[in-house]
Write a protein that holds these residues in place. Sequence first.
Motif, short mmCIF file in Angstrom:
data_model
loop_
_atom_site.label_atom_id
_atom_site.label_comp_id
_atom_site.label_asym_id
_atom_site.label_seq_id
_atom_site.Cartn_x
_atom_site.Cartn_y
_atom_site.Cartn_z
N ALA A 1 -5.80 4.44 -2.15
CA ALA A 1 -4.97 3.24 -2.37
C ALA A 1 -5.72 1.98 -1.92
N LEU A 2 -6.47 2.08 -0.84
CA LEU A 2 -7.27 0.93 -0.39
C LEU A 2 -8.35 0.60 -1.43
N ASP A 3 -8.96 1.63 -2.00
CA ASP A 3 -9.98 1.41 -3.03
C ASP A 3 -9.36 0.69 -4.24
N ARG A 4 -8.10 1.01 -4.55
CA ARG A 4 -7.44 0.34 -5.68
C ARG A 4 -7.07 -1.10 -5.32
N ALA A 5 -6.56 -1.28 -4.09
CA ALA A 5 -6.04 -2.60 -3.70
C ALA A 5 -7.16 -3.59 -3.40
N ALA A 6 -8.21 -3.13 -2.75
CA ALA A 6 -9.29 -4.02 -2.32
C ALA A 6 -10.58 -3.22 -2.25
N ALA B 1 4.39 5.75 -5.31
CA ALA B 1 4.45 5.82 -6.77
C ALA B 1 3.41 6.81 -7.31
N ARG B 2 2.22 6.80 -6.74
CA ARG B 2 1.13 7.66 -7.26
C ARG B 2 1.22 9.10 -6.77
N ASP B 3 1.49 9.24 -5.47
CA ASP B 3 1.37 10.56 -4.85
C ASP B 3 2.71 11.15 -4.41
N GLY B 4 3.78 10.39 -4.53
CA GLY B 4 5.08 10.89 -4.06
C GLY B 4 5.11 11.08 -2.55
N LEU B 5 4.29 10.32 -1.86
CA LEU B 5 4.15 10.48 -0.41
C LEU B 5 4.67 9.22 0.29
N TRP B 6 5.59 9.40 1.23
CA TRP B 6 6.16 8.25 1.94
C TRP B 6 5.63 8.21 3.37
N LEU C 1 0.84 -1.20 0.00
CA LEU C 1 0.00 0.00 0.00
C LEU C 1 0.88 1.26 0.00
N ARG C 2 1.93 1.24 0.83
CA ARG C 2 2.82 2.42 0.90
C ARG C 2 3.61 2.62 -0.38
#
Length: 390
Positions: free
Chosen positions: A367-372, A325-330, A319-320
């Motif tokens: 990201a959760l919506d994309r993953a599951a 990759a999408r948001d440039g957020l770590w 997820l991270r």
Amino acid sequence: MSPSDHAPPRLTLASGPGPMPAEALAALSLPLVHHTDPWFQQFYADQSQRLARLLSVPEPPVLVQAEAVVALEAAAASLVAPGDRVINIASGHYGRFFGLWLARHTDRVVTLSVRDDQVPDPRDLALLLQQYPDTTLVSMVHCETPSGTLLPIAELAAVARAAGALVLVDAVASVGGMPVSIVGDGLDVAVLGLHKCLAGPPGLTPVAISPAAWRKMAANPNAPRASILSLLDWQGADDTATPFPFTPSVLEVYALSGVLTAWEAEGTAAMIARHHRVATSTRAAAHHAGLTLFPADPATCCDAVTALRLPVGVDERSLRADIRARDGLWLAGGEGILKGAVLRIGHIGQGAVAEMAVQAVEAIVAALDRAAPDWRSRPLQVPEQASRQF
Ligand SMILES: *Cc1c(COP(=O)(O)O)cnc(C)c1O
């Protein structure tokens, strides 16, 4: 590695380190000098004094020339003599680690264990101290960053002191973001972190030490000397007439000066209030988005990170990576037994800004919506507890 991994992230909202204040970056451009130079010795003394003032402690803290874990190991090695009875509060990842470091120096470590999503009850410590009245030291973590919990150290320290024990606190993640009263709460050893709420670099660790703790170390025949783990070697290193035992981390001391300038300008109370405000709005945004906090009781949440439970079948690491990759957020993941199961938004130091933390919540939901896509109806993961230590 995804293509975006070849550059630093756009935004870091992890558990420290993260971006430093402009004052610290500017201080790093001072010329690198030899540590015996009188200007540097005075510079070192000045930073030590400023730190003592900001922490309201009578004596400048020792600056351990390494990251916080070295300082924590140094504290355990210095304070514990063979045969000493010590009580360690294993409140989570760092509490359990500390128990291992203590066990290298005495075989009489008593553990007060708490589930990672909970904090200890001072009454349980009082009962344990009744059972072990020969206890010389009680050790505890203030902010258990991996779990997102804050321990009631004032109450725990009062119980320990009433029983005549020294109090050691891992305050690495709390100083600068949550109230820590070293003298008021009677903390004999407080290990700070510059790279958490104070937004400094990770390579220098101040340790505030009480006269009673210095006496205990001086009387301990096994306390390290001529070693990276020696606190005694660095006692009085802020005195310009005393040579340093070995080369201090000159650049980290420069950065410290900038961290202190930023800290003095904002003021301790304002800095703590900022962390609290941001943590409160992050928790509210997470709740509103249907996410679940890891700490069982929201009243025990710390203000450094928001730790979130994840649904079954969703791994914090992927997820991270997706969010980076999408948001440039770590963001920060889980540590130890919480790896894979707990995701954390760090809102510390320069990252303690409400808009940023709310952005993080939005990125997590996307990201959760994309993953599951069905994540809201899945049960939450139950991190494995106690069967494995790390
Ligand atoms: C970050 C942290 C430490 C130190 O870990 P580092 O490896 O130096 O970052 C120790 N204790 C706690 C509670 C922490 O949050």
